[in-house]
Design a protein around this motif. Structure first.
Motif, short mmCIF file in Angstrom:
data_model
loop_
_atom_site.label_atom_id
_atom_site.label_comp_id
_atom_site.label_asym_id
_atom_site.label_seq_id
_atom_site.Cartn_x
_atom_site.Cartn_y
_atom_site.Cartn_z
N ASN A 96 21.85 11.29 57.64
CA ASN A 96 22.30 12.11 56.53
C ASN A 96 23.11 13.10 57.38
O ASN A 96 24.80 13.31 57.02
CB ASN A 96 21.44 12.48 55.56
CG ASN A 96 20.90 10.79 54.35
OD1 ASN A 96 21.63 10.14 54.84
ND2 ASN A 96 19.92 11.44 54.54
N MET A 97 22.22 14.15 58.01
CA MET A 97 23.37 15.22 58.50
C MET A 97 24.15 14.70 59.37
O MET A 97 25.60 15.43 59.49
CB MET A 97 22.08 16.47 59.14
CG MET A 97 22.59 17.51 59.84
SD MET A 97 23.09 18.54 57.96
CE MET A 97 22.33 19.66 57.70
N LEU A 98 23.70 13.88 60.38
CA LEU A 98 24.76 12.78 61.26
C LEU A 98 25.71 12.99 60.86
O LEU A 98 27.41 13.07 61.34
CB LEU A 98 24.03 12.51 62.25
CG LEU A 98 25.32 11.58 62.84
CD1 LEU A 98 25.67 12.34 64.23
CD2 LEU A 98 24.06 10.41 63.73
N GLY B 196 26.65 26.37 61.23
CA GLY B 196 27.98 26.78 61.89
C GLY B 196 28.04 24.81 62.75
O GLY B 196 29.07 24.79 63.24
N TYR B 197 27.99 23.89 61.95
CA TYR B 197 28.12 22.51 62.38
C TYR B 197 29.31 21.85 62.21
O TYR B 197 30.28 20.99 62.54
CB TYR B 197 27.25 21.32 61.92
CG TYR B 197 25.95 21.37 62.45
CD1 TYR B 197 25.87 22.16 63.31
CD2 TYR B 197 24.86 21.26 61.37
CE1 TYR B 197 24.11 22.02 63.94
CE2 TYR B 197 23.41 21.33 62.15
CZ TYR B 197 23.28 21.82 63.38
OH TYR B 197 22.37 21.39 63.53
N ASP B 198 30.54 23.21 61.36
CA ASP B 198 31.50 23.01 61.10
C ASP B 198 32.41 23.19 61.48
O ASP B 198 33.60 23.25 62.00
CB ASP B 198 31.83 23.70 59.89
CG ASP B 198 31.65 25.52 59.85
OD1 ASP B 198 30.46 25.07 60.15
OD2 ASP B 198 32.35 26.22 59.15
N MET C 240 23.97 14.99 70.02
CA MET C 240 24.41 16.17 71.13
C MET C 240 24.44 17.29 70.85
O MET C 240 23.61 19.20 71.37
CB MET C 240 24.88 15.53 72.11
CG MET C 240 25.08 16.87 73.85
SD MET C 240 25.82 15.73 75.31
CE MET C 240 27.84 17.14 74.51
N ARG C 241 25.73 18.03 70.19
CA ARG C 241 26.31 19.25 70.63
C ARG C 241 25.29 19.97 68.73
O ARG C 241 25.12 21.10 68.70
CB ARG C 241 27.56 19.27 69.06
CG ARG C 241 28.71 18.77 70.84
CD ARG C 241 29.91 18.75 69.97
NE ARG C 241 30.88 18.09 71.49
CZ ARG C 241 31.51 18.62 72.20
NH1 ARG C 241 30.80 19.58 72.21
NH2 ARG C 241 32.49 17.74 73.25
N MET C 242 24.74 18.68 68.35
CA MET C 242 23.78 19.85 67.18
C MET C 242 22.19 19.52 67.21
O MET C 242 21.22 20.13 67.26
CB MET C 242 23.38 18.74 66.17
CG MET C 242 24.85 18.27 64.59
SD MET C 242 24.43 17.47 63.05
CE MET C 242 24.63 16.37 64.22
#
Length: 703
Positions: free
Chosen positions: A423-425, A441-443, A414-416
């Motif tokens: 793989n990204m998840l 900005g996922y960090d 949800m936040r992404m």
């Protein structure tokens, strides 16, 4: 005229029909049409071969592959049945001779490809009095099927042109949609649909999820090395994977080859022929390999990657254990395969159907309930009990409250923005700092690193469970982005809890070199291998696959029953009158010889020591046999054993040096065979059996 049951025993060596075979035969004999769904190895061919023997004229059998035709014709001829194939590989003179044979009523079954039947319809129908049409591999007629062949769709004109001739369409794999299409395309007239059980109980089913590539190939190498004399097929998703698997096996000394559509046709044909003739143990292949394989003694099938659909998977594993003996199937499955297959399935006119079929295949691979039940349910069969012969039944799955684990994953999705793939998840959940994550900005999101304690492969497997449970779904048209379903929202916001399956630990393959203990060969294996050698000699002599002479199942029954007379051998399933006449003596000699030697071993010497005592009293061989109530052949077996064990210094009194030399020359010519009948025939019956037996003992001792 003989009855169907009498023909079954006379030509094929079987006492009884399998379920529904007799009803299908009666349906065809009555002139009616049939659609037969029967699993690979279930006995489809008998359903039209028996009527062909009973009806006047020639049965036309439409078959898609030349190699399959040749195998089936070889098998029929080996049983004493007149059959032929007619295809583009033959010269005009050869084709003319076949047509003349049909015209004269000398050929009962004619195998032909759909293309050749379409181009030569007039010639064939003028030459033949047609008794029936059998359309084999009938699923090829349907665009809904997994192996569509356009030329099959033109077969419908035959039904209109020949309204009074019975048609029988046969396939091992067809769902309800494909069945309807077969009937429509072939224009069958009110056909009775026969569906036998799709349950191949002799096949064990196993799925291995998330095994790393290096571990996978090491597992496969170990698996094959523990099955030295067993034939198997490894199915791969791409040509590149075929060649990679082949190289890894070859480097370990495994007798393997690869097979795919990018190879020269002559090389492909050579690979197939070597495999069929037991000269090649393993083939690493794309799905192009196998449809033309009638080899009954494939003991295992491995899927290196996830198949595209259940129909294809079922047909491919069905190439193992066609003789009914226990056989193994293993499927390796990981997320990368699923992603690639989703891409392929989403392209083209039938994307929706292909994606749905792939989803069913995925459900099977990820199942935590009896796999055979899932497989059979797909083909509209509902077994009451679990099979007990799949990995899930062997190791029932345990579950745990996975609500928190699932919430972490859903929160990250949800936040992404529901726009990233698996793989990204996983990388975000594990707290990766790779460039793409920082750039997006996922960090900075709250769930970055929230699942750092869970290994990467375990996260992939948990997310596959979430997809399978309908918590997440994959948007194939948005670069495989993961989306939260309504069911997933209920879990994310605490309205529902969810259980996940406890993951089976995947043990890394040990790096240390394994020291393999010498295998103790049992009496069963020793006799079975002896009979295989006898079979191979006949197969090479007649230029046919070994299983055409006798199947492994027939050899297995011979080993267990140990028939000693022609009458007893005829009771073995698969031994008909024609084969008894051609091969019976050689197999009986091998069994009797083995039984005699085995008896000596088991008696710990007492039997042949009694013979030794009588020889030391200068009693003749014939007198020993009469006194001890045993065959003279058994006395000579004792003599050979006594010589090999050092109890007798010489056999010169019973076999001279010229005879020993003649036997030696024969064994070299016959590739060092120790089977007496071929040696006896090679020497034009000039050296009797008992002297051959003694000469072999002399040669063995000389080394």
């Amino acid at each position: 005229m003989l009855s169907p049951n009498q023909l079954l025993k006379k030509y094929f060596g079987y006492e009884n029909f399998r379920p529904q075979q007799e009803e299908i035969i009666e349906q065809t004999l009555s002139g009616a049409d049939s659609l037969v769904l029967m699993p690979t190895g279930g006995g489809k061919s008998l359903c039209f071969q028996i009527p062909a023997l009973l009806l006047p004229g020639t049965a036309i059998v439409v078959s898609p592959l030349i190699s399959l035709m040749k195998d089936q014709v070889d098998a029929l001829r080996s049983n004493g049945i007149s059959a032929a194939f007619y295809n583009s590989s033959q010269s005009f003179e050869e084709q003319q001779a076949i047509l003349n044979g049909c015209h004269n009523g000398e050929i009962k079954l004619l195998y032909i490809s759909p293309e050749k039947l379409l181009s030569d319809t007039e010639i064939i129908t003028k030459a033949c009095k047609i008794s029936l049409f059998a359309i084999d591999e009938a699923h090829c007629v349907s665009s809904w099927g997994h192996d569509f062949r356009p030329e099959y769709t033109q077969m419908g004109f035959l039904r209109e042109r020949y309204p009074s001739i019975p048609f029988i369409a046969l396939t091992a794999t067809a769902d309800k949609l494909t069945r309807r299409d077969i009937i429509k395309q072939l224009k069958l007239k009110k056909p009775q649909i026969f569906i036998t059980s799709f349950d191949r109980k002799n096949l064990s089913l196993e799925v291995k999820i998330g095994v790393k590539p290096k571990e996978k190939i090491n597992e496969i190498i170990d698996f094959i090395q523990e099955r030295k004399n067993q034939s198997g097929i490894i199915y791969c998703l791409s040509r590149k994977k075929c060649e990679e698997a082949y190289e890894a096996l070859q480097n370990q000394g495994i007798n393997a080859m690869f097979y795919h559509a990018g190879m020269d046709a002559a090389v492909r044909s050579s690979v197939q022929e070597r495999f069929i003739n037991d000269d090649l143990q393993v083939v690493c292949a794309t799905v192009a390999f196998g449809m033309g394989i009638d080899k009954s003694n494939v003991r295992w099938v491995i899927h290196y990657n996830l198949p595209k659909n259940i129909e294809g998977y079922y047909q491919e594993i069905g190439r193992a254990g066609r003789d009914g003996l226990p056989s193994e199937t293993i499927l390796y499955y990981n997320y990368a395969d699923l992603q690639l297959l989703n891409k392929f399935a989403g392209e083209g006119a039938m994307a929706e159907v292909n994606l749905e079929k792939l989803k069913r295949m995925q459900n099977y691979a990820e199942a935590d309930s009896c796999r055979r039940k899932i497989l059979l349910n797909y083909f509209s069969e509902s077994p009451d009990q679990n099979c007990g012969n799949c990995d899930v039944c062997a190791n029932p799955r345990q579950h745990f409250d996975g609500t928190v684990t699932v919430q972490k994953a859903l929160s990250a999705v949800m936040r992404m923005g529901e726009k990233e793939g698996l793989n990204m998840l996983v990388d975000v959940l594990r707290g990766s700092k790779r460039q793409e994550i920082i750039a997006a900005g996922y960090d900075k999101i709250k769930t970055h690193g929230a699942g750092a304690e869970i290994p990467l492969f375990d996260w992939q497997r948990y997310i596959m469970q979430m997809l399978n449970l309908g918590i997440l779904e994959m948007a194939y048209d948005e670069n495989f982005a993961l989306k939260i379903t309504p069911a997933g929202n209920d879990i994310l916001f605490g309205k529902k809890k969810i259980e996940l399956t406890v993951l089976n630990s995947i043990k890394a393959v040990e790096k240390t070199v394994k020291t393999r203990q010498p295998k103790i060969v049992s009496d069963y294996e020793e006799l079975f291998n002896t009979l295989r050698k006898v079979r191979r000699i006949f197969a090479e002599k007649e230029n046919v696959p070994a299983y055409v002479i006798f199947s492994d199942a027939t050899l297995d029954e011979m080993v267990r029953q140990k028939p000693t007379t022609a009458e007893e051998l005829l009771t073995i399933s698969g031994v008909g009158e024609h084969k008894l006449f051609k091969y019976g003596e050689a197999f009986l000699n091998a069994i009797n010889d083995f039984s005699s030697t085995s008896e000596i071993k088991k008696s710990k010497g007492s039997t042949y020591l009694d013979t030794l005592k009588m020889l030391q009293q200068n009693i003749s061989i014939s007198e020993i046999a009469i006194t001890r109530n045993i065959a003279e052949a058994t006395v000579y077996s004792h003599l050979a054993q006594l010589y090999l064990s050092g109890k007798i210094e010489s056999l010169a009194k019973y076999v001279n040096e010229d005879e020993v030399s003649m036997v030696k020359e024969a064994t070299l010519t016959l590739k060092e065979t120790k089977i007496m009948k071929p040696i006896f025939e090679h020497l034009k019956e000039s050296v009797p059996y008992h002297k051959i037996r003694l000469a072999l003992a002399v040669l063995e001792k000389r080394g």
